[in-house]
Design a protein around this motif. Structure first.
Motif, short mmCIF file in Angstrom:
data_model
loop_
_atom_site.label_atom_id
_atom_site.label_comp_id
_atom_site.label_asym_id
_atom_site.label_seq_id
_atom_site.Cartn_x
_atom_site.Cartn_y
_atom_site.Cartn_z
N ASP A 140 -15.26 -6.96 -12.77
CA ASP A 140 -16.69 -7.13 -13.06
C ASP A 140 -17.53 -6.25 -12.14
N VAL A 141 -16.93 -5.84 -11.05
CA VAL A 141 -17.66 -5.07 -10.04
C VAL A 141 -17.43 -3.58 -10.21
N ILE A 142 -16.20 -3.21 -10.50
CA ILE A 142 -15.87 -1.78 -10.57
C ILE A 142 -14.75 -1.57 -11.58
N ARG A 143 -14.80 -0.43 -12.25
CA ARG A 143 -13.73 -0.11 -13.21
C ARG A 143 -12.45 0.12 -12.42
N PHE A 144 -11.41 -0.65 -12.71
CA PHE A 144 -10.21 -0.63 -11.88
C PHE A 144 -8.99 -0.97 -12.73
N ASP A 145 -7.97 -0.13 -12.62
CA ASP A 145 -6.71 -0.35 -13.33
C ASP A 145 -5.63 -0.60 -12.28
N VAL A 146 -5.20 -1.84 -12.18
CA VAL A 146 -4.26 -2.21 -11.12
C VAL A 146 -2.94 -1.45 -11.23
N GLN A 147 -2.60 -0.97 -12.43
CA GLN A 147 -1.35 -0.21 -12.61
C GLN A 147 -1.49 1.22 -12.08
N LYS A 148 -2.64 1.84 -12.35
CA LYS A 148 -2.82 3.26 -11.98
C LYS A 148 -3.49 3.45 -10.64
N ASP A 149 -4.31 2.49 -10.24
CA ASP A 149 -5.15 2.70 -9.06
C ASP A 149 -4.65 1.99 -7.82
N VAL A 150 -3.36 1.66 -7.82
CA VAL A 150 -2.73 1.12 -6.62
C VAL A 150 -1.51 1.98 -6.31
N LYS A 151 -1.45 2.51 -5.11
CA LYS A 151 -0.35 3.38 -4.70
C LYS A 151 0.39 2.76 -3.51
N TYR A 152 1.71 2.83 -3.58
CA TYR A 152 2.53 2.32 -2.47
C TYR A 152 3.13 3.49 -1.72
N PHE A 153 2.92 3.49 -0.41
CA PHE A 153 3.40 4.58 0.44
C PHE A 153 4.57 4.12 1.29
N ALA A 154 5.58 4.96 1.37
CA ALA A 154 6.72 4.67 2.25
C ALA A 154 6.28 4.78 3.70
N HIS A 155 7.19 4.36 4.62
CA HIS A 155 6.91 4.54 6.06
C HIS A 155 6.67 6.01 6.34
N LEU A 156 5.77 6.28 7.26
CA LEU A 156 5.46 7.67 7.59
C LEU A 156 6.68 8.36 8.19
N TRP A 157 7.43 7.65 9.05
CA TRP A 157 8.53 8.30 9.76
C TRP A 157 9.88 7.93 9.18
N GLU A 158 10.77 8.90 9.17
CA GLU A 158 12.14 8.65 8.74
C GLU A 158 12.96 8.37 10.01
N GLY A 159 12.90 7.16 10.45
CA GLY A 159 13.52 6.81 11.72
C GLY A 159 12.46 6.35 12.71
N ASN A 160 12.85 6.39 13.99
CA ASN A 160 11.94 5.91 15.02
C ASN A 160 11.34 7.08 15.79
N PRO A 161 10.04 7.10 15.95
CA PRO A 161 9.41 8.14 16.77
C PRO A 161 9.92 8.01 18.20
N PRO A 162 9.80 9.03 19.02
CA PRO A 162 9.05 10.26 18.75
C PRO A 162 9.87 11.38 18.08
N MET A 163 11.19 11.15 17.87
CA MET A 163 12.00 12.24 17.32
C MET A 163 12.16 12.18 15.80
N ALA A 164 11.61 11.14 15.19
CA ALA A 164 11.76 11.00 13.74
C ALA A 164 10.88 11.99 13.01
N PRO A 165 11.41 12.64 11.97
CA PRO A 165 10.57 13.51 11.13
C PRO A 165 9.80 12.65 10.12
#
Length: 1649
Positions: free
Chosen positions: A824-849
Motif C-alpha cells: 500500500d506504501v510502495i510498489r514492491f515485488d517480494v520475488q524480484k526486489d529481494v536479493k540474498y548476498f553470500a558472505h563477503l569473504w571466502e574464509g576468515n579474514p584477514p587472508m580470505a579473498p
C-alpha cells in the motif's frame, strides 16, 4: 671479507647475452621474434594502440552493455573487458576466464579408420602421436597473467592503482618490479600501492591480541624472496601459496585453470604478497610477512635478483641440481656465504629438510608429499625469521638505482606529491583532535551553531511572532558574518591554489596523494581513540544489559560522549577540506563579497568541486557532523556541473542500512567507487558520486549518469547518547526522497533484528507517497549463509513480507496514513526486489579473498538496478538541485508532508501553464478572426443565423494544431515524466476552453443578429439622410451646371443648401444628447430605496467605493440564531483570545472573504452585461441601468438566502449599485460617444460635409454617373475601412504583445510579477490598495497601461507599419473586388449579347450581322439598368468578410444610369489611395483607442485572455491563487504570501495589525487563529478550519520574502491610517525588515516567481 650478492651477480651489461648465463650472444633474430610475439599478444587483446594511448580509469568505470552481463567465458577479443569487469567486482575468478573457441577449433580430430581392424587401432593408441592441431594447441591460448600484465602495461597511473588495489582485495600477489615489454627497463610501480592498507593481529608476550593496520608501503615486515634457476619440475608459486593460504592461489602457477606453456609478459616480473596473521593459534606465521616471487629464470634477471636478495630477510631458491661449473652455482655460493638466511630447494633431490649451517637449509622435493615439504619450509622460514632482525619496507625499493620509479618518472605525479607534501608539512607536530579547529575554522563551531539556529528557526516553539523569526534570522546572519571574518588558513590557501591549476592530471594526483597522506597521518592516533571508544562502548552496553542505572552508567555515558566527540574531531580527510571550501563559499555568498585572503573569487569555488566530481571524487551531500545539508553550496556545485556537462539526466541510487553492514563495500564493488570502508572510517552523513553511462548505453537507458548516494549507517553507535531516532528519520527521508531507487541493506537473515530500521525506512516511504514522489526499493540481505537454498529463500521472503506488512501498520499509525500492508506504501515485488548476498569473504579474514558468490550477487544486483534505471525517467541535474533543496527545507520543518514544496512539480506546472496560455490564446485568436468575419457578414445581412457547427469548422485546423502541440509537449518535454500526471486533465481543460470560446462567440454573434434587427430603423434613418442629401445636391448641381467654373458661386450655393438641409434634418430627427448615468442611477435608487441614499450621495460629491471597504460589518445584520450563539460565547468566562488574531468579532475572515467574493463576481458579471448591451451600436437607454440593478438585487438576495449567518442592510445594495455604476461610467459614456458620433446627424453629416461638396462639384462639372458613383462608393467605404483596419491592427498587436511584451508573454504568475514590480517602482499606495482588494480590476488596468505604453513606444516601428500593411492589404482586396465585379458584369453582358445575336440571325443576312458586329463592341453594348445592381452585389459580397458594407448602404443613391464599369473601377482605383492615406494620417496613439469600440481594443482582448484564471484569495493574507486555469483541480497556491496586516488582519482585542506571514505561521506549533467566534484552530492545522481553508496549500517557508516586508516598512503610516490600526505590540515591525531596500525587494521577485 665475504662477497655480498650484489658483488656476486654479473652486471646488467651481460643482458645482451642469451639464457645460458652470458656464454653466447643472443641473436637479433631472437629479439625480433620476442617483440613480434609481444605485439601479437597486444593485437589479439585489441590493445595495440593502448600502449601509447593509455587506458583510463574513466574508460573502465563507465556503465557499458558488457559490464551488465555475467561472463564466465568470452571471445578472445573481450578478454580485457571481462578481466577488468570481474576485477572491479573483486572477483578473483578474473584470472580464470574461459575463452570461447570457434566450432572448428573445438572439434575433436578424427582419423579415417574405416579400413582398420580393432587391434591396429589399439596399437595406434599407444604408438601414434596426434598430429598438430592448431585449434587445440595449448600454446595458442593467451595466458591469464599475460592478460593482467597487458592491461597493466596499457593502463594510466590511476587505472594501474585501481587494478593493484583490486588485486590486493582479491588476495592476489601484486606487481613489484615490472620490466617494460619492449625496452626491458625495470619499473617499480610504487604509486599503485599507495591506497592499499593491511590489517592483522598479533599476540604479545602476555597473550593479548593486538590489532595493527598500516598502509602497506609503510609497513616494516620481514620479507621472504623466492626465485629459481633454470627450469624446475615443481611450481615455485604453488609452493608459496601453500605457505600463505593453501585454499587460494595468491600467486598464479602452472596448475591453475587456464594456464598455458606460453607466457609472454611475466618473465622478470617480481610479485609481492603479504601474509597477515589473525592472532589465532592456527596462524602459519605469528607476524606479518612479505613474500616476493621472481618469475622466470633468475639468471636472466640479474637486477631483480640483486635488489631482492639484498632486501630479503630470507632467500628461497628452487633449482633442479647444483653443478659446480654452473653460473647459478657461483651466485648461490655467494648467497651461502652471505650472512642472511638461505633455503635451497632441490626439485630432483629426495632429502628432507637439512640445516647445512646456521641459517642455511636444504630441502628436497622429489617424490615427496607437498604438505610435508610446505610444513618443513614454513618451519625453516620461521626459524630463520626468528634469528633475523632484517625488515623490508616497500618504499625502500625506490632507493635502488637503474630502476624506474613511476612516482618520480611521471612529472604530474611528482608535482602532485610535492604539493601535497607542502600542505602536510603544515600539520607537523599538531594535535590531531585540534587540527580541524585550527586549519578548518569555517566548518567548526560557527557552522554548527548556524545549522542549529536554522533548525530552531524552522521548528518554532511557543507563541513566536515575526519579531522572533527576524531575530533568529539576524543571529544567523551574524554567525555567517563571523564565519566570513574567519581567516583562511595557509593550509587551505595552498589547497585552493593547487586545485585551481589547469593541469587536470596533476590535480588528480595531488588530490589522491593528499588523501593518502591524510590517511597515513591520522592512522595511529585515530586507532588509539577508536580503541578507547570501543572499550567504553562495551562497558556502557554491559551496564545497560545488567539494568544498571547507577551513577557509573551516567559517568560512563558522559565519557563515551566525550570520546565520540574526540573521535569526530580526529577524523580528517579530503571531505573535510572540501566541506571547508563549501563553508567559505556559503559565508561569502551570505555577505555577498569576496574574502580578502582568498586569492580567487568565491564564485569560482563550486567549479572546483564540480571538476572533482567529474574526475570521480565523491562530494559530501549531508554534513554528518553538523547533520545538515549545505544547500547553497550543493546547489552551486550542481549548477557548475550543468555548466560543464550540460543538464544531464541522472538516475539516483541511494543505500540505507545499519552501520558496518557493508553498504560502501557493496557500492565500491558494484561501480568501482572509493567510498570509505574501513571500520575506523565509517561514512558520516551522505556522499554522492557520479558514474558515467557509456554513449551506447545512453541511447538505450535514456540516462547519462548514475548518481550514487552513500549514507552513514542508521542506529550508528557514534551517535550514542544523542537523539538517534530523529537523525535517522531525517537521513532516511532525505535519501529515499532523493533517490529513484533505494537499496535497503540488511546484515543477516533475521527480520526481527531489523525492525527499528524498517520502521524508519517505511515512514520515509510513506512521506514520499503523501507528497507524490514514487521511489522504488530493493532489499539486500548481506551475509546469508546459503544463498542457493531456494526453499530457505522462499521462507526468508515470506518472513520479510510479513515483517514489512507489520511494520507498515506501525509506521502508518505514527504517520497517520492508511496502510494495511507494505504494498500500500510502495510498489514492491517480494520475488524480484529481494536479493540474498553470500558472505563477503571466502574464509576468515584477514587472508580470505572475497567470495565469488558475493561478486556474482553484486553483478546480479547491478543488472537489477540498471533494469530499474531503464524503466525510470531519472531526473535532470537541475531537477536534482531543486529536489535536494525541497527535501531539506521540508525536513527542517519536522512536519515533512505539510512542509514539502516540490519545486520540480511547481516549475513543470508553471511551464505547463505557460504552454496552456499559448494554446488557449491560439484558439481564442483564431476565433477572434472568425468572429470579426461573421460579425461583418451579419451587419451586411449576408447571413441570418449562426450555427455552432459552422464555428467548429472554422476552429478545426487550429484545434488540431493545438492537439498536436500538446501531444508533443507532454511526450518530448524534459519534464515529461512529471507532466504526465496532468495530461488528461489539461486535455479536458483545452476542450472546455474550446467549447467555452465557441459558446461565447455564438452568444456574441447571436446578440449582434438580434441587435441588427433592432437598429434597422437607426441605420435606415441615417442612410435616408445621406441619400437625400446626395439626391438634392445632385438636383442643385444640375441647375448650376452652367456656373461650374465659378467656384465662389458654387461654394456659396452649396453652403446655403447645406444649412437648410441640415436644419430640416434636425427638425425631423431629435439630436442625441450626452448622458449622465450616475444621475440616472441615483434617481432610480431614490425611487427604489427612499431614505437610504444619503444627502452626500444624492449630491454630486465623491462617494466611497464599496470595493475599498476594509470590513463589511457595517453592512450586515446577524440572523437571530447567530446572535444567540454570540451571546452564549460572550458569557463563557473560560474563553481566551490573547493568542488569536482575526478581523472583526462579528464577521470572521471567512465571512469577509465570502462577501468580497460576491462583490467581485457581481462586478465581473455586470461588466459582461454592459458589453452585451452593445451601446456603441444601439445607444444608451435607462433600461440598461434597470436591468443591471435588477440583476444586482437578485444576486444579493440569493447570497443572503444561502448558508450565511447574516443578511445585508439596504445600504449595502445602494452602495454596491453606486460603486458598480461609477466604475462602469467611463466605459458606458465612451460607448455612447461612439454611438452619438456615428448616428447624430449634426455630427456625422458635418464630418462628411467636404465629401458631399466634392461630389456636388463633380455633378456641376458634368462628370459621368460612373465617376460620381465611384466617388460615393469610396466615401461610403471610408468608415468601414477605418473600423476594419483598426480592428485588424488591434488583433495583430495583441498577438505581437503576447510574444514580445515581457509582462504579457508568459503565464499569469509572470504577469503578476510585473504588476508588483511596477507598483514598487511607482510607490503609489492607492494603487497598492486597489491591487490588494480589487486584483482583477488592477490586472485589467495594468494590461491597459502596458498596451498604451507599448503602442506609444513602438508606434513608429511596429504599430504604424502594421496599420499601413493592413491598409495596403485591404486596398488590394477592394481593388480586386472591383475588378472581379467588372469582369463578372462584362461576362454576363457577353452572354446576353450572344443570345441576342442568335435570335436576330433568323431574320438578318450574314453581312447585315457583320455590319452590326462592327458597331457593337462588348464594352459599349447598351446595358440593362440591372447591370449596376449586379456589379454592386458582386462587389459587396466579395468584401462582406472584411468590411461592414452592403448594398443597403447605397440603396437611396440613384445609380441606374451607371453603365461604364471600367470607368467605375478606375475611379475607385484613383480615389481609394487618398482615402487610405487620410485614414493613415489620422492614425496616431490618441485616435487608435478612441476610434475603436472598447471590446475590440488590444487591452480588452488580452484582459479577456489573462483574466480567465483563478481569482481565489488566501483566507489570511488575500494573496491571489496563481493558477492560470479557472476552476482548476487541486489546491490553491501562491508563489509567496503577504504580511497578513496588509489585508487589515489584526490581533483580537487590540488595535495591533498582524505581522505574521502565512508561510511562517503554519510552521509554528502553538499559534492559533479564530476562523469564527466559536472555533479555535492551530495555524499549522489551518485546513481543518473549513472548506475555504481546506482548499489552500500553504507550505512552511521561512525564506526572507523581502518584497512585502519592504512594502510594510515603506507604507507603515499609510497602512495604519487606512485601517485605523497600528503596528505595535505583538504586531511591531521587526527592525530587520527595515534593511530591505526597494532594489532588494525587486530582485526577490525574480527569485520567488
Amino acid at each position: 671479507m665475504l662477497q655480498t650478492p650484489a658483488d656476486s651477480i654479473p652486471k646488467a651489461s651481460s643482458r645482451g647475452k642469451d639464457k645460458d648465463f652470458g656464454t653466447r650472444v643472443r641473436p637479433d633474430q631472437w629479439l625480433q621474434e620476442e617483440n613480434k610475439t609481444i605485439n601479437s599478444l597486444f593485437h589479439r587483446l585489441h590493445l595495440e594502440y593502448r600502449h601509447h594511448h593509455k587506458l583510463r580509469a574513466a574508460d573502465v568505470l563507465q556503465i557499458t552493455e558488457h559490464s551488465l552481463q555475467s561472463h564466465e567465458s568470452c571471445p578472445e577479443e573481450e578478454l580485457v573487458q571481462t578481466f577488468i569487469q570481474k576485477l572491479l567486482l573483486m572477483n578473483y575468478r578474473a584470472r580464470y576466464i574461459n575463452v570461447n573457441k570457434a566450432k572448428e577449433q573445438v572439434r575433436v580430430q578424427q582419423r579415417d579408420n574405416s579400413s582398420e581392424d580393432e587391434d591396429t587401432i589399439f596399437d595406434h593408441f599407444f604408438k601414434e602421436k596426434p598430429s598438430s592441431n592448431k585449434g587445440t594447441c595449448q600454446s595458442d591460448l593467451i595466458h591469464p597473467m599475460d592478460v593482467q600484465m597487458a592491461v597493466f602495461h596499457c593502463a594510466d597511473g590511476f587505472l594501474k592503482q585501481l587494478m593493484v588495489t583490486k588485486l590486493s582485495q582479491c588476495q592476489y600477489a601484486l606487481p613489484l618490479l615490472v620490466p617494460d615489454p619492449f625496452t626491458k627497463q625495470i619499473e617499480f610501480p610504487l604509486w599503485t600501492f599507495r591506497q592499499i592498507n593491511k590489517s592483522w593481529k598479533i599476540r604479545n608476550t602476555n597473550n593479548e591480541t593486538i590489532s595493527k593496520s598500516q598502509p602497506i608501503y609503510k609497513a616494516q615486515t620481514p620479507m621472504v624472496f623466492f626465485f629459481r634457476f633454470a627450469s624446475v619440475s615443481s611450481s615455485k608459486s604453488q609452493l608459496m601459496n601453500s605457505l600463505i593460504n593453501e585454499k587460494h592461489n595468491t600467486f598464479f602457477h602452472r596448475n591453475c585453470p587456464g594456464s598455458s606453456r606460453t607466457r609472454v609478459l611475466m618473465d622478470g616480473v617480481v610479485e609481492i604478497a603479504w601474509f597477515c596473521p589473525s592472532g589465532t593459534n592456527d596462524d602459519k606465521f605469528t607476524d606479518c610477512v612479505a613474500f616476493c616471487n621472481l618469475h622466470g629464470d633468475a639468471g636472466d634477471h640479474e637486477k631483480q635478483l640483486q635488489i631482492l636478495t639484498e632486501m630479503a630477510s630470507v632467500s628461497v631458491v628452487l633449482l633442479p641440481q647444483l653443478q659446480r661449473n654452473d653460473r647459478s652455482a657461483t651466485i648461490i655460493q655467494n648467497l651461502f656465504k652471505y650472512k642472511k638466511p638461505l633455503i635451497c630447494i632441490f626439485t630432483e633431490d629426495e632429502s628432507t629438510v637439512t640445516e647445512m649451517k646456521k641459517g642455511k637449509f636444504k630441502i628436497g622435493l622429489k617424490y615427496r608429499n607437498q604438505s610435508d615439504v610446505s610444513e618443513e619450509l614454513r618451519r625453516a622460514i620461521t626459524d630463520c625469521l626468528s634469528e633475523s632482525s632484517s625488515t623490508f619496507r616497500l618504499e625502500d625499493v625506490s632507493k635502488h638505482s637503474d630502476i624506474r620509479v613511476d612516482e618520480d618518472d611521471d612529472d604530474d605525479c611528482r608535482k602532485g606529491r610535492e604539493a601535497a607534501q607542502q600542505m602536510m608539512s603544515l600539520l607537523e607536530k599538531k594535535d590531531l583532535t585540534e587540527i580541524k579547529e585550527t586549519f578548518l575554522p569555517h566548518q567548526g563551531k560557527l557552522w554548527h551553531q548556524w545549522s542549529q539556529k536554522n533548525k530552531e528557526l524552522h521548528r518554532s516553539r511557543g507563541d513566536e511572532i515575526e519579531m522572533d523569526i527576524s531575530r533568529k534570522q539576524t543571529e544567523m546572519t551574524k554567525i555567517r558574518e563571523q564565519q566570513y571574518e574567519s581567516d583562511i588558513s595557509e593550509f587551505m590557501k595552498l589547497f585552493i591554489n593547487e586545485i585551481c591549476s589547469n593541469a587536470v592530471i596533476k590535480k588528480i594526483y595531488f588530490l589522491k596523494r593528499l588523501e593518502i597522506f591524510l590517511d597515513e597521518y591520522i592512522t595511529t592516533d585515530f586507532s588509539t581513540i577508536h580503541s578507547k571508544y570501543d572499550e567504553k562502548w562495551s562497558t556502557v552496553v554491559r551496564l545497560i544489559a545488567n539494568y544498571d542505572r547507577s551513577e557509573q552508567l551516567t559517568t560512563e555515558q558522559t565519557d563515551l560522549e566525550r570520546i565520540s566527540e574526540k573521535l569526530q574531531a580526529a577524523t580528517f580527510g579530503l571531505e573535510h577540506i572540501i566541506r571547508e571550501i563549501g563553508q567559505i563559499y556559503e559565508s561569502c555568498s551570505s555577505v555577498k563579497k569576496n574574502k580578502k585572503d582568498l586569492e580567487v573569487h568565491f564564485s569560482s569555488l563550486p567549479s572546483l568541486a564540480a571538476e572533482m566530481m567529474i574526475s570521480g571524487f565523491p562530494l559530501e551531500l549531508m554534513d554528518g557532523d553538523a547533520a545538515h545539508v549545505p544547500v547553497i553550496w550543493i546547489s552551486a556545485v550542481l549548477d557548475e556541473l550543468v555548466q560543464k556537462l550540460g543538464d544531464q539526466r541522472v538516475f539516483v541510487l541511494s543505500v540505507l542500512g545499519v552501520q558496518s553492514s557493508g553498504k560502501s563495500t557493496m557500492l565500491n564493488a558494484m561501480f568501482g567507487l572509493e567510498f570509505a570502508v574501513s571500520a575506523g572510517r565509517c561514512t558520516r552523513g551522505a556522499f554522492m558520486q557520479l558514474v558515467r553511462v557509456s554513449d551506447k548505453m545512453k541511447t538505450q537507458m535514456k540516462i547519462d549518469y548514475i548518481l550514487v548516494v552513500d549514507t552513514e549507517g542508521l542506529c550508528a553507535p557514534e551517535l550514542a547518547g544523542k537523539s538517534t531516532r530523529d537523525h535517522d528519520n531525517e537521513l532516511a527521508t532525505f535519501v529515499v526522497g532523493l533517490a529513484n531507487l533505494t537499496l535497503i541493506n540488511i546484515f543477516g537473515e533475521n527480520p526481527s533484528e531489523m525492525q527499528d530500521i524498517l520502521q524508519i525506512i517505511l515512514q520515509a516511504f510513506m512521506r514520499m507517497k503523501k507528497v507524490r514522489l514514487n521511489p522504488s526499493c530493493v532489499f539486500v540481505h548481506q551475509n546469508v549463509s546459503d544463498v542457493t537454498a531456494e526453499e530457505k529463500n522462499r521462507k526468508g521472503r515470506r518472513r520479510l513480507q510479513e515483517t514489512l506488512d507489520e511494520m507498515a501498520k506501525l509506521a502508518a499509525e505514527e504517520e497517520v496514513y492508511d496502510a494495511e500492508c507494505f504494498s500500500d506504501v510502495i510498489r514492491f515485488d517480494v520475488q524480484k526486489d529481494v536479493k540474498y548476498f553470500a558472505h563477503l569473504w571466502e574464509g576468515n579474514p584477514p587472508m580470505a579473498p572475497p567470495n565469488p558468490k558475493y561478486c556474482d550477487n553484486i553483478q546480479e544486483l547491478k543488472e537489477t538496478i540498471m533494469s530499474h534505471a531503464a524503466k525510470s525517467n531519472g531526473m535532470m541535474l537541475i531537477e536534482l538541485k531543486d529536489r535536494i533543496k525541497d527535501l531539506w527545507e521540508a525536513l527542517l520543518n519536522e512536519r515533512f508532508v505539510f512542509s514539502f514544496r516540490n519545486t520540480l512539480e511547481i516549475s513543470a506546472y508553471r511551464k505547463l501553464e505557460t504552454e496552456y496560455s499559448k494554446w488557449s490564446w491560439s484558439l481564442r485568436s483564431t476565433m477572434m478572426e472568425t468572429e470579426n468575419k461573421l460579425h461583418n457578414k451579419i451587419e451586411n445581412q449576408v447571413i441570418h443565423e449562426i450555427e455552432e457547427t459552422d464555428l467548429q469548422g472554422e476552429l478545426k485546423d487550429t484545434s488540431e494544431e493545438v492537439e498536436k502541440s500538446m501531444s508533443e509537449f507532454f511526450e518530448k518535454d524534459t519534464d515529461a515524466n512529471i507532466l504526465i500526471q496532468w495530461k488528461s486533465s489539461f486535455e479536458i481543460k483545452i476542450k472546455n476552453v474550446q467549447e467555452s470560446i465557441l459558446k461565447e462567440t455564438k452568444r456574441k454573434l447571436s446578440e449582434i443578429l438580434q441587435q441588427r434587427d433592432l437598429k434597422k430603423k437607426i441605420d435606415a434613418q441615417r442612410t435616408n439622410h445621406e441619400n437625400t442629401l446626395y439626391e438634392k445636391s445632385k438636383e442643385l448641381a444640375l441647375k448650376l451646371k452652367q456656373k461650374a467654373k465659378d467656384e465662389e458661386t458654387l461654394k456659396k450655393e452649396f453652403d446655403l443648401f447645406w444649412e437648410q438641409s441640415v436644419k430640416k434634418i434636425m427638425r425631423d430627427t431629435p439630436a442625441i444628447k450626452d448622458i449622465d448615468i450616475i444621475t440616472d442611477v441615483k434617481r432610480l435608487l431614490s425611487d427604489m430605496h427612499q431614505g437610504y441614499l444619503t444627502v452626500e450621495q444624492i449630491k454630486e460629491g465623491i462617494e466611497d467605493s464599496i470595493f475599498n471597504v476594509i470590513s463589511y460589518h457595517k453592512y450586515i445584520i446577524l440572523k437571530r440564531s447567530i446572535q444567540k450563539e454570540i451571546r452564549d460565547t460572550v458569557k463563557d468566562p473560560c474563553r481566551t483570545v490573547n493568542a488569536s488574531f482575526g478581523n472583526d468579532q462579528i464577521l470572521s475572515p471567512a465571512d469577509e472573504a465570502q462577501i468580497r467574493s460576491l462583490v467581485t463576481d457581481v462586478v465581473q458579471q455586470t461588466d459582461k452585461m454592459i458589453q452585451s448591451f452593445n451601446i456603441s451600436k444601439m445607444g444608451y437607454n435607462i433600461s440598461c441601468i434597470q436591468k443591471l440593478t435588477v440583476y444586482i438585487k437578485a444576486r444579493v438576495t440569493e447570497h443572503e438566502e444561502g448558508p450565511v449567518k447574516y443578511v445585508f442592510k439596504k445600504q449595502f445594495f445602494v452602495d454596491l449599485d453606486l460603486s458598480i455604476f461609477k466604475r462602469a461610467k467611463e466605459n458606458i459614456t465612451d460607448q455612447h460617444r461612439l454611438f452619438r458620433e456615428a448616428n447624430d446627424p449634426v455630427l456625422y453629416l458635418e464630418r462628411r460635409r467636404e465629401e458631399y461638396y466634392s461630389i456636388f462639384q463633380k455633378y456641376c462639372q458634368g462628370a459621368a454617373s460612373a465617376a460620381i458613383f465611384g466617388e460615393i462608393i469610396c466615401q461610403k467605404l471610408k468608415e468601414p475601412i477605418e473600423q476594419s483596419v483598426y480592428k485588424k491592427t488591434a488583433r495583430d498587436l495583441a498577438d505581437e504583445m503576447r510574444s514580445n511584451c515581457e509582462s504579457l508573454n508568459g503565464n499569469r504568475s509572470n504577469l503578476e510579477k510585473h504588476i508588483m514590480k511596477t507598483l514598487a517602482e511607482e510607490e503609489d499606495f492607492d494603487k497598492y490598495m486597489n491591487y490588494i482588494h480589487n486584483p482583477r480590476d488592477h490586472f485589467k488596468s495594468f494590461i491597459r497601461d502596458e498596451v498604451c505604453r507599448y503602442i506609444t513606444d513602438k508606434f513608429s516601428v511596429s504599430v504604424l507599419p502594421k496599420m499601413k500593411e493592413n491598409i495596403e492589404l485591404l486596398q488590394q482586396k477592394i481593388m480586386k473586388a472591383a475588378h472581379q465585379s467588372t469582369k463578372h458584369v462584362q461576362e454576363k453582358r457577353g452572354d446576353e449579347s450572344t443570345e441576342h445575336v442568335q435570335e436576330k440571325r433568323g431574320d438578318e443576312s450574314t453581312e447585315h450581322v457583320q455590319e452590326k458586329r462592327g458597331d457593337e463592341s462588348t464594352e459599349y453594348i447598351q446595358v440593362n439598368s440591372g447591370d449596376v445592381g449586379l456589379w454592386l452585389k458582386s462587389f459587396t459580397q466579395q468584401l462582406s468578410d472584411e468590411l461592414i458594407f452592403s448594398e443597403k448602404d447605397l440603396s437611396g443613391v440613384k445609380h441606374d444610369d451607371v453603365d461604364d464599369f471600367k470607368l467605375l473601377e478606375d475611379v475607385i482605383r484613383q480615389e481609394l489611395p487618398a482615402i487610405m492615406s487620410d485614414i493613415s494620417n489620422r492614425f496616431n496613439t490618441n485616435t487608435f483607442p478612441v476610434n475603436l469600440d472598447c471590446k475590440f481594443r488590444p487591452d480588452e482582448l488580452l484582459s479577456e485572455h489573462f483574466c480567465r484564471c483563478c481569482w481565489v484569495k488566501c483566507p489570511f493574507c488575500t494573496a491571489i491563487c496563481t493558477n492560470t486555469i479557472e476552476n482548476h483541480d487541486g489546491d490553491h497556491s501562491v508563489s509567496f504570501h503577504r504580511v497578513s496586516g496588509i489585508n487589515g488582519l489584526y490581533y483580537n482585542n487590540t488595535d495591533y495589525l498582524c505581522t505574521h506571514i502565512c508561510t511562517s505561521a503554519v510552521a509554528n506549533s502553538a499559534l492559533y487563529f479564530y476562523p469564527n467566534e466559536s472555533q479555535k484552530v492551530l495555524w499549522r492545522d489551518y485546513r481543518t478550519a473549513g472548506e475555504e481553508y481546506a482548499r489552500w496549500s500553504i507550505t512552511s517557508d521561512l525564506s526572507e520574502l523581502p518584497y512585502w516586508k519592504w512594502f510594510v516598512c515603506r507604507f507603515q503610516k499609510d497602512l495604519e491610517k487606512h485601517y485605523s490600526k497600528t503596528f505595535e505590540g505583538h504586531g511591531k515591525i521587526p527592525d530587520e525588515w527595515k534593511k530591505y531596500t526597494k532594489e532588494i525587494s525587486l530582485e526577490s521577485l525574480d527569485k520567488y516567481i
